[in-house]
Design a protein around this motif. Structure first.
Motif, PDB file in Angstrom:
ATOM      1  N   LYS A  31       2.839  -2.841   9.627  1.00  0.00           N
ATOM      2  CA  LYS A  31       4.072  -2.252   9.110  1.00  0.00           C
ATOM      3  C   LYS A  31       4.841  -3.259   8.272  1.00  0.00           C
ATOM      4  O   LYS A  31       5.377  -2.922   7.207  1.00  0.00           O
ATOM      5  N   THR A  70       5.687  -2.882   4.370  1.00  0.00           N
ATOM      6  CA  THR A  70       7.073  -2.950   3.891  1.00  0.00           C
ATOM      7  C   THR A  70       7.214  -3.993   2.790  1.00  0.00           C
ATOM      8  O   THR A  70       7.878  -3.775   1.773  1.00  0.00           O
ATOM      9  N   ASP A 109       5.722  -2.595  -0.330  1.00  0.00           N
ATOM     10  CA  ASP A 109       6.604  -1.598  -0.951  1.00  0.00           C
ATOM     11  C   ASP A 109       7.792  -2.258  -1.644  1.00  0.00           C
ATOM     12  O   ASP A 109       8.195  -1.848  -2.738  1.00  0.00           O
ATOM     13  N   ASP A 110       8.347  -3.301  -0.995  1.00  0.00           N
ATOM     14  CA  ASP A 110       9.490  -4.010  -1.594  1.00  0.00           C
ATOM     15  C   ASP A 110       9.092  -4.667  -2.907  1.00  0.00           C
ATOM     16  O   ASP A 110       9.851  -4.678  -3.875  1.00  0.00           O
TER      17      ASP A 110
END
Length: 211
Positions: free
Chosen positions: A118, A122, A125-126
């Motif tokens: 996860k 994340t 994605d950032d």
């Protein structure tokens, strides 16, 4: 039997065991605690079976007994079964404790792996959503203009006999013609004093005058 028919994946070996010994192994629902030392029984029953090697059998059995479904089945009072599904002994308290600890550790490892995945997702994605920095605008007022290159003069060939001492000419001695003054005219060569102070003798075909 060809090499391609041998079972190499643990899940395929477990499926094969569930097919061969349905009263002992299962793929879904509640699992049955297995007889202690059941590997030796399996090795003996399957010693002429070319589909499964002892190494693959041992690995698959480890996967089966380490699954959450199996570890939950190891409870005090439950019956351990042999390959034919016959009850042979009861699960002891120490066996239940060991299974419970193994289940807890396995869940913790799975939770940690999920947490790491996860965090990695994340971060990815950032990185994708982070706006790219725009290049700083160029201040045209402070930008120095490029020096304009002087156009090369238009030249025309000259005859050797038309040259005279003191005449202004252009001499091609490199990429660009250079201005000079005729100092001496020979039968085939011309002595020229260049604007930079150098004196050189060149062939008549390298001497030109401006149009």
């Amino acid at each position: 039997m060809s090499e391609s028919e041998k079972l190499t994946k643990s899940k395929d070996v477990i499926a094969y065991l569930a097919e061969q010994f349905p009263n002992c192994f299962s793929l879904q629902g509640d699992a049955k605690p297995l007889k202690i030392g059941i590997f030796e029984d399996l090795a003996k029953r399957l010693e002429d079976d070319e589909k499964v090697s002892k190494t693959r059998l041992r690995t698959a059995l480890r996967h089966y007994t380490n699954s959450w479904r199996y570890l939950r089945s190891v409870k005090v009072g439950s019956e351990r079964v042999d390959l034919d599904g016959n009850a042979v002994e009861k699960v002891l308290d120490e066996h239940q404790q060991h299974a419970a600890e193994s289940l807890k550790e396995s869940k913790e490892r799975a939770a940690e792996r999920a947490k790491q995945r996860k965090a990695a997702d994340t971060k990815s994605d950032d990185a994708r959503s982070k706006p790219k920095k725009k290049a700083a605008p160029v201040n045209k007022a402070n930008k120095k203009p490029k020096p304009s290159r002087k156009p090369e003069p238009k030249l025309k060939d000259v005859e050797l006999n038309s040259l005279s001492v003191g005449q202004q000419v252009q001499v091609k001695a490199g990429n660009r013609p250079m201005p000079g003054t005729v100092v001496e005219v020979d039968k085939t060569d011309v002595q020229v004093q260049l604007a930079n102070g150098l004196s050189m003798k060149v062939k008549a075909e390298n001497v030109f005058v401006k149009q």
